[in-house]
Structure formats: structure tokens, C-alpha cells
Design a protein around this motif. Structure first.
Motif, short mmCIF file in Angstrom:
data_model
loop_
_atom_site.label_atom_id
_atom_site.label_comp_id
_atom_site.label_asym_id
_atom_site.label_seq_id
_atom_site.Cartn_x
_atom_site.Cartn_y
_atom_site.Cartn_z
N ASP A 167 0.84 -1.21 0.00
CA ASP A 167 0.00 0.00 0.00
C ASP A 167 0.87 1.26 0.00
OD1 ASP A 167 -2.27 -1.59 0.06
OD2 ASP A 167 -2.33 -1.61 2.24
N LEU A 168 1.80 1.33 -0.91
CA LEU A 168 2.77 2.42 -0.94
C LEU A 168 2.12 3.73 -1.38
CD1 LEU A 168 5.77 0.59 -2.64
CD2 LEU A 168 5.22 0.75 -0.20
N HIS A 169 2.49 4.81 -0.68
CA HIS A 169 2.07 6.16 -1.05
C HIS A 169 3.27 7.08 -0.93
CE1 HIS A 169 -1.90 4.47 -0.31
NE2 HIS A 169 -2.46 5.58 -0.76
N LEU A 170 3.27 8.16 -1.71
CA LEU A 170 4.21 9.26 -1.51
C LEU A 170 3.57 10.27 -0.56
CD1 LEU A 170 5.79 10.25 -4.94
CD2 LEU A 170 6.84 8.98 -3.06
N MET A 171 4.37 10.78 0.36
CA MET A 171 3.91 11.71 1.37
C MET A 171 4.87 12.90 1.42
SD MET A 171 3.76 10.73 5.39
CE MET A 171 3.27 11.86 6.67
N SER A 172 4.35 14.08 1.68
CA SER A 172 5.21 15.23 1.89
C SER A 172 4.45 16.25 2.73
CB SER A 172 5.66 15.85 0.56
OG SER A 172 6.74 16.74 0.76
N HIS A 173 5.14 17.37 3.04
CA HIS A 173 4.51 18.39 3.88
C HIS A 173 4.78 19.75 3.28
CE1 HIS A 173 2.43 19.36 7.58
NE2 HIS A 173 3.26 20.37 7.76
N PHE A 174 3.73 20.58 3.20
CA PHE A 174 3.85 21.92 2.62
C PHE A 174 4.26 22.93 3.68
CE2 PHE A 174 0.65 20.02 -0.35
CZ PHE A 174 1.45 20.04 -1.48
N ALA A 175 5.20 23.78 3.33
CA ALA A 175 5.69 24.79 4.26
C ALA A 175 4.84 26.05 4.28
CB ALA A 175 7.14 25.16 3.91
N GLY A 227 3.79 31.08 -4.22
CA GLY A 227 4.94 30.74 -5.04
C GLY A 227 5.67 29.51 -4.56
N TYR A 228 5.99 29.47 -3.27
CA TYR A 228 6.75 28.32 -2.76
C TYR A 228 5.88 27.08 -2.71
CZ TYR A 228 10.55 25.98 -0.31
OH TYR A 228 11.57 25.12 0.02
N PHE A 229 4.60 27.24 -2.38
CA PHE A 229 3.69 26.10 -2.41
C PHE A 229 3.68 25.48 -3.80
CE2 PHE A 229 -0.46 24.68 -3.88
CZ PHE A 229 -0.67 23.59 -3.04
N ARG A 230 3.58 26.29 -4.83
CA ARG A 230 3.50 25.75 -6.19
C ARG A 230 4.81 25.05 -6.58
NH1 ARG A 230 -1.04 26.34 -8.31
NH2 ARG A 230 -2.47 27.99 -7.66
N ARG A 231 5.93 25.56 -6.09
CA ARG A 231 7.19 24.89 -6.35
C ARG A 231 7.18 23.48 -5.75
NH1 ARG A 231 12.96 27.17 -4.01
NH2 ARG A 231 14.02 25.15 -3.86
N GLN A 232 6.71 23.37 -4.51
CA GLN A 232 6.63 22.05 -3.89
C GLN A 232 5.61 21.16 -4.61
OE1 GLN A 232 6.37 23.59 0.51
NE2 GLN A 232 7.13 21.47 0.59
N ALA A 233 4.44 21.73 -4.90
CA ALA A 233 3.37 20.93 -5.50
C ALA A 233 3.78 20.42 -6.88
CB ALA A 233 2.09 21.77 -5.59
N THR A 234 4.47 21.24 -7.65
CA THR A 234 4.90 20.82 -8.98
C THR A 234 5.90 19.67 -8.89
OG1 THR A 234 4.52 23.03 -9.89
CG2 THR A 234 6.02 21.59 -11.09
#
Length: 366
Positions: free
Chosen positions: A155-163, A171-178
Motif C-alpha cells: 500500500d505504498l504512497h508518496l507523502m510530503s509536507h507543505f511549508a 509561489g513556494y507552495f507551487r514549487r513544492q506541488a509541482t
């Protein structure tokens, strides 16, 4: 008679806020984040209130997961920080937990362990927060190791956290999201990315799972509220009472150091609540409170067991009058914990998680 201070926990409001998180992302599942004793609201009580609605819960560490299992919670529980030592994998397996993997040593430990059943894994990417997670250039190798070890991980997923998902400047959110969208597409990976602000305001980040946290407890994490965050309902009401009243002439100092001085003949109320209960000592003069459902303010420094408020414009207030430090008053008036936090130069998270054990929690709507 007991000291009047208590934290009233509205479990109906908790369920309302969870449904809001779920309804904002109908294509996602919402894992309810219960770390730090459910942000000070009571880990097991909040989990029980959300049973049957939340398909999974998330905590920071195995001790919190064990408390949920001991409390009778059978739903999946995600360890957001994974394991802290390899020996914990035995407990992860025994408790049927899901786990984040954010470091090479955790991945190596999982590959060296022989579970009877594979463990669900969320692989964490450092997309720009720079706390936990694999660097983007290392993610594909780590992902392939997990894919190639079906006896170890599933059940693998990719996970991350937005700053900066809470900020107007995206701007920085979109950099991470992209970066994350490109990784997920390349690997064919389902994702768990959206925290509370992203759940509320960044629908493009909604994935297979979202992770609503502080919004569940009625705090608005956005830099500026939107239509969704205005629908949040406060879950905790920190409530006390006036225990003494002082009639003071103009020019009289109040509290330690005489920081506040009466600008006119004044009535000062003493409230049973202080920094020994977790109320922030940094609250400035003018920090709002509700007395008998009417707004007034702190006057003088917060003490360990008491604080003082200006009652001059609330003549009906007297000993025994209701005081709401944050939350919903008996007349329905609401004082947001976010507003109080701004006067303390802090955030709602620190106020909610800082309410100390000597303050009894009373649960309603359970």
C-alpha cells in the motif's frame, strides 16, 4: 466546590469539522490527525468520536498508537514520523500500524525485518520543508526498493509536507506541488500531501489521502480565512469564572510589576486560570476574553493560577460569572483561539496543546 476552570470539548463540533475536511475533497480519504493528545483535546476520546467516519488516524509516535489500541481503537493508525529505532518494527507489526519512512536507516531497517505480513508504507519526500524526507533525487531509488520488496511493504504512497500552504503568496507552495506532482506521475504513486491549510485552500494538492489536523479542532490555519475555514466550529472551550472583584480608583496598578494601570475608576475581576494551567503568560494587556458572553480584556500580567480582567463596562459581572478564555460562551458568542494566540504572539497549536493536565476535560456530544 471545585475550582471552576475546565476545558469543555464539543465532540459534535469535532465531527462537523471532520466532515468539512472530507467534503472539501470528495475524491480523497481523510486521515484524522490525533498527535499531541489530539492537539490537547484527548487522544482516545476524539478517536472514539470519529470512529465510523474517519477511515484512519495519524499520530506522531508509537506510544500514541499504543494508547489508541489500548483504548479500543481498531482502525488503521499511521506513524507520521515512522520508527525511532529498528526494534519498534515488532510493535508496528503487532499493532497493525502503517508507517512513514523518511530516512535511509528506516528503509534499511524495514528491509532487514521479516514481518509476517507486509507493512503499509508512506514514503516521505522532502519537497522543500527541509525537516524529514528523502531528497527528490533519492526518492525513485527508495520507491523501487519498496516496490521490489512486497513481503516487507505494501500500500505504498508518496507523502510530503507543505511549508506555506497557509499563505496568500503561493509561489513556494507551487514549487513544492509541482515537484511532487512530477514525482507521483513518474512513479505512478498515490499521494498524501494536503495538511489542514492545503485541505481548506489548495484543492490541486488533494491526493488519495489528505491529513487534516488543527482544522479538526476548529482553528483556522489560513493566513486569511476563506469560505471553507469560516465554517469551522470551535471544539475546545476553556472556561472558568470570576472568583473575586476589586473596585479600584484611577491610577492603580494591577498584577505583577504593575504593568497595567487603571485609566479610570475600574472594576477588576480575578479569574481562576493562569500559566500553571497552560494559559500563555505572554498574553498582553487587551487580550480578549468573554465575561457573561461579552467581550472584555485581560488587564495585567497572567499569574500562575489567576489572571485579571477589566469588568468596568460589564456591571452585571460578579463573583461566579462565566469567563471564556477561548471558545463558545453560554450565550453562543465565540472567541476564536486564533485571535487569542495573536495577542500572545504565538499560534493556536501552542495554546491548545499547552492546556495542562490539571485542567479537567469535560466531553459533550459523545
Amino acid at each position: 466546590m471545585a475550582r471552576p476552570l475546565r476545558a469543555d470539548i464539543d465532540l459534535d463540533a469535532l465531527r462537523h469539522n471532520y466532515r468539512l475536511a472530507r467534503d472539501l475533497a470528495p475524491g480523497s480519504q481523510a486521515v484524522a490527525v490525533l498527535k499531541a493528545d489530539a492537539y490537547g483535546h484527548g487522544l482516545v476520546a476524539c478517536a472514539r468520536a470519529l470512529e465510523g467516519q474517519a477511515p484512519a488516524f495519524a499520530v506522531a509516535c508509537i506510544e500514541e498508537a499504543e494508547a489508541l489500541r489500548e483504548g479500543g481503537i481498531a482502525a488503521p493508525v499511521v506513524l507520521l514520523e515512522g520508527i525511532f529505532e529498528a526494534a519498534e518494527l515488532e510493535r508496528v507489526e503487532a499493532l497493525g500500524l502503517w508507517m512513514a519512512v523518511h530516512s535511509e536507516w528506516q528503509l534499511d531497517a524495514l528491509m532487514a525485518y521479516r514481518p509476517a505480513r507486509p507493512i503499509p508504507v508512506w514514503l516521505k519526500v522532502d519537497s522543500g520543508m527541509h525537516r524529514l524526507g528523502f531528497a527528490p533525487e533519492r526518492v525513485e531509488t527508495a520507491w523501487r526498493r519498496l516496490v521490489d520488496a512486497p513481503d516487507h511493504a505494501c500500500d505504498l504512497h508518496l507523502m510530503s509536507h507543505f511549508a506555506t500552504a497557509d499563505a496568500l503568496d503561493d509561489g513556494y507552495f507551487r514549487r513544492q506541488a509541482t515537484l511532487l506532482a512530477e514525482l507521483a506521475e513518474r512513479l505512478g504513486a498515490p499521494t498524501c500531501l494536503a495538511n489542514s491549510p492545503a485541505t481548506l485552500a489548495r484543492p490541486e494538492s488533494h491526493g488519495a489521502w489528505n491529513r487534516p489536523g488543527v482544522m479538526l479542532y476548529g482553528s483556522d490555519p489560513l493566513e486569511h480565512a476563506n469560505d471553507a475555514s469560516r465554517c469551522l466550529e470551535p471544539v475546545m472551550t476553556l472556561r472558568s469564572a470570576i472568583i473575586a472583584v476589586r473596585e479600584l480608583a484611577e491610577g492603580e496598578p494591577v498584577g505583577y510589576g504593575g504593568r497595567w494601570t487603571t485609566p479610570r475608576p475600574s472594576r477588576i475581576g480575578v479569574v481562576a486560570c493562569g500559566y500553571g494551567d497552560g494559559y500563555d503568560r505572554h498574553a498582553v494587556d487587551g487580550t480578549p476574553v468573554l465575561v457573561e458572553g461579552r467581550r472584555t480584556a485581560i488587564a495585567g500580567k497572567v499569574s500562575m493560577d489567576m489572571l485579571t480582567v477589566d469588568l468596568t463596562d460589564i456591571p452585571e459581572a460578579d463573583i461566579g460569572s462565566e469567563v471564556v478564555l477561548w471558545g463558545r460562551a453560554g450565550n453562543g458568542e465565540v472567541l476564536s483561539v486564533d485571535e487569542v494566540a495573536r495577542h500572545c504572539d504565538t499560534i493556536s497549536y501552542t495554546l491548545l496543546t499547552g492546556v495542562l493536565p490539571r485542567v479537567p476535560r469535560r466531553y459533550h456530544g459523545g
